[in-house]
Design an enzyme around this catalytic site. Structure first.
Site, PDB file in Angstrom:
ATOM      1  N   CYS A  43       0.833  -1.197   0.000  1.00  0.00           N
ATOM      2  CA  CYS A  43       0.000   0.000   0.000  1.00  0.00           C
ATOM      3  C   CYS A  43       0.871   1.251   0.000  1.00  0.00           C
ATOM      4  O   CYS A  43       1.964   1.241   0.560  1.00  0.00           O
ATOM      5  CB  CYS A  43      -0.845  -0.051   1.275  1.00  0.00           C
ATOM      6  N   THR A  45       0.438   3.594   1.841  1.00  0.00           N
ATOM      7  CA  THR A  45       0.649   3.873   3.261  1.00  0.00           C
ATOM      8  C   THR A  45       1.926   3.203   3.769  1.00  0.00           C
ATOM      9  O   THR A  45       2.603   3.728   4.656  1.00  0.00           O
ATOM     10  CB  THR A  45      -0.596   3.446   4.077  1.00  0.00           C
ATOM     11  N   HIS A  48       4.536   5.523   3.062  1.00  0.00           N
ATOM     12  CA  HIS A  48       4.458   6.650   4.001  1.00  0.00           C
ATOM     13  C   HIS A  48       4.967   6.261   5.396  1.00  0.00           C
ATOM     14  O   HIS A  48       5.612   7.059   6.077  1.00  0.00           O
ATOM     15  CB  HIS A  48       3.016   7.171   4.092  1.00  0.00           C
ATOM     16  N   HIS A  68      -0.591  -4.323   6.311  1.00  0.00           N
ATOM     17  CA  HIS A  68      -1.902  -4.200   6.964  1.00  0.00           C
ATOM     18  C   HIS A  68      -3.043  -4.734   6.097  1.00  0.00           C
ATOM     19  O   HIS A  68      -4.195  -4.666   6.492  1.00  0.00           O
ATOM     20  CB  HIS A  68      -2.158  -2.743   7.370  1.00  0.00           C
ATOM     21  N   GLU A  69      -2.714  -5.283   4.914  1.00  0.00           N
ATOM     22  CA  GLU A  69      -3.775  -5.787   4.015  1.00  0.00           C
ATOM     23  C   GLU A  69      -3.621  -7.300   3.906  1.00  0.00           C
ATOM     24  O   GLU A  69      -3.028  -7.801   2.959  1.00  0.00           O
ATOM     25  CB  GLU A  69      -3.626  -5.141   2.630  1.00  0.00           C
ATOM     26  N   CYS A  98     -11.465  -3.353  20.566  1.00  0.00           N
ATOM     27  CA  CYS A  98     -11.710  -3.916  21.901  1.00  0.00           C
ATOM     28  C   CYS A  98     -13.145  -4.385  22.061  1.00  0.00           C
ATOM     29  O   CYS A  98     -13.418  -5.280  22.856  1.00  0.00           O
ATOM     30  CB  CYS A  98     -11.347  -2.894  22.975  1.00  0.00           C
ATOM     31  N   CYS A 101     -15.356  -0.207  24.214  1.00  0.00           N
ATOM     32  CA  CYS A 101     -15.328   1.260  24.374  1.00  0.00           C
ATOM     33  C   CYS A 101     -16.564   1.844  23.676  1.00  0.00           C
ATOM     34  O   CYS A 101     -17.240   1.160  22.908  1.00  0.00           O
ATOM     35  CB  CYS A 101     -14.038   1.850  23.804  1.00  0.00           C
ATOM     36  N   CYS A 112     -11.948   3.130  17.742  1.00  0.00           N
ATOM     37  CA  CYS A 112     -11.747   2.357  18.978  1.00  0.00           C
ATOM     38  C   CYS A 112     -10.629   2.971  19.814  1.00  0.00           C
ATOM     39  O   CYS A 112      -9.574   3.336  19.298  1.00  0.00           O
ATOM     40  CB  CYS A 112     -11.403   0.899  18.639  1.00  0.00           C
TER      41      CYS A 112
HETATM   42 ZN    ZN Z   1      -3.261   0.134   2.888  1.00  0.00          ZN
HETATM   43 ZN    ZN Z   2     -12.947  -0.203  21.281  1.00  0.00          ZN
END
Ligand code: ZN
Ligand code: ZN
Length: 347
Positions: A43, A45, A48, A68-69, A98, A101, A112
């Site tokens: 990505c 990101t 980055h 993260h993918e 979580c 929250c 979250c």
């Molecule tokens: Zn991404």
């Molecule tokens: Zn949460």
């Protein structure tokens, strides 16, 4: 196991991540799940993060495994886990929430207060195994390939989230502009096409990207190298402007289009990022338009996207790479040389 890890922030993508031999993650809590990663999307990101752009926004403890993918096969589950079992194919929402929250209670996973974000604040999926939790995994229907769907965990869900917000405001006959038909844009365009009856205008600087946009349902295409975007959109909309603009680029040149191309009361959604917004406040007052941010998407939205993928409404253009090619992938994305999405196969 092998993992592609960031040891220090750098602007040089050629050698940014190192392939380290580290311990396989274990279950540390009874709600956790360990995934054997079958695919991890690369990505913008990630570029980055490597540059250190996220250091002030998210706590990062280097060295850290990026990615993260992610999608893969459940390898191990904690005692409390009932949603999945060993051997199940899953896609992983990047955020481990979580559930208790107030934002979680409202269904706002991305807000979250006690979350961990794979590959951003905790080890991610450019590794043979990934540790996550039960709340983050979505079982995949039969026939959906984890390697192929992996980028939807962020690229897809982010594009879907922006498209869904735009669709909420679009009526048949309205115009929606998609700026940038790359990794996210080509997904966002298909989501818009699947979910609304507005006219879709795709903008890019590459003819191949515009041909893809045409194939995926765009009604008009604009090559911004050859044509003036504002003039063409004025023509298409009888000077009204586009009710919704989804900006997958997010540079000064594209955010600067908003006063000219967004219709009164419309929205300019920022999905890609890296630039700044410099428009006069008077332009927002005069046109009563808004800039709206886009932060990934909710768990439930990833379920909805999986449903669109299963029915064939959203297809990904992907290219596959081994883990040891990861720095070359980073460089190629930096140079805008990847068509669709690059997926790394750690195993
Ligand atoms: Zn991404
Ligand atoms: Zn949460």
């Amino acid at each position: 196991m092998q993992a592609a890890r960031l040891h220090e922030y750098t602007a040089d993508m050629s050698n940014a991540l190192s392939i380290d031999e580290i311990d396989r993650p274990d279950l540390e809590r009874s709600d956790q799940v360990v995934i054997e990663v079958e695919g991890a999307g690369w990505c913008q990101t990630d570029n980055h993060i490597i540059e250190g752009m996220w250091a002030d926004y998210a706590p990062q403890d280097l060295p850290m495994t990026l990615g993260h993918e992610n999608a893969g096969i459940v390898a191990e589950t904690g005692d409390e886990v009932t949603l999945v079992e060993e051997g199940d194919p899953v896609i992983c929402h990047p955020v481990q929430t979580c559930g208790i929250c107030r934002p979680c209670r409202l269904g706002e996973d991305m807000y979250c207060e006690n979350s961990a974000f794979n590959g951003l604040t905790t080890d991610g999926g450019f590794a043979e195994y990934l540790q996550t939790n039960e709340r983050a995994v979505i079982p995949l229907p039969d026939g959906v390939d984890p390697t192929e769907i992996a980028p939807h965990a962020d690229a897809g869900i982010t594009a879907y989230h922006a498209a869904k917000k735009a669709v909420d405001e679009l009526n048949p006959g309205d115009t929606c502009v998609v700026i940038g038909v790359g990794g996210l844009g080509h997904i966002g365009l298909q989501c818009l096409d699947a979910m609304c009856a507005a006219d879709i205008v795709a903008v890019d600087i590459k003819d191949e990207a515009l041909e893809l946009a045409d194939d995926l349902g765009a009604h008009h295409t604009i090559n911004s190298v050859d044509e003036d975007i504002s003039d063409v959109i004025a023509d298409i909309t009888d000077d009204e402007g586009a009710q919704q603009v989804v900006d997958f680029v997010g540079r000064d040149e594209t955010t600067g289009l908003a006063p000219e191309i967004v219709a009164a009361g419309g929205d300019h959604h920022i999905v890609g990022y890296g630039g700044h917004i410099h428009e006069p406040s008077q332009a927002l007052v005069d046109g009563e338009f808004s800039f709206r941010g886009t932060l990934v998407g909710k768990y439930a939205e990833l379920q909805e996207l999986v449903a669109l993928v299963e029915r064939g409404a959203v297809q990904l253009r992907t290219e596959r790479h081994d883990l040891d090619e990861i720095n070359a992938v980073a460089q190629r994305l930096e140079h805008n040389e990847i068509e669709g999405r690059a997926v790394v196969l750690p195993t």
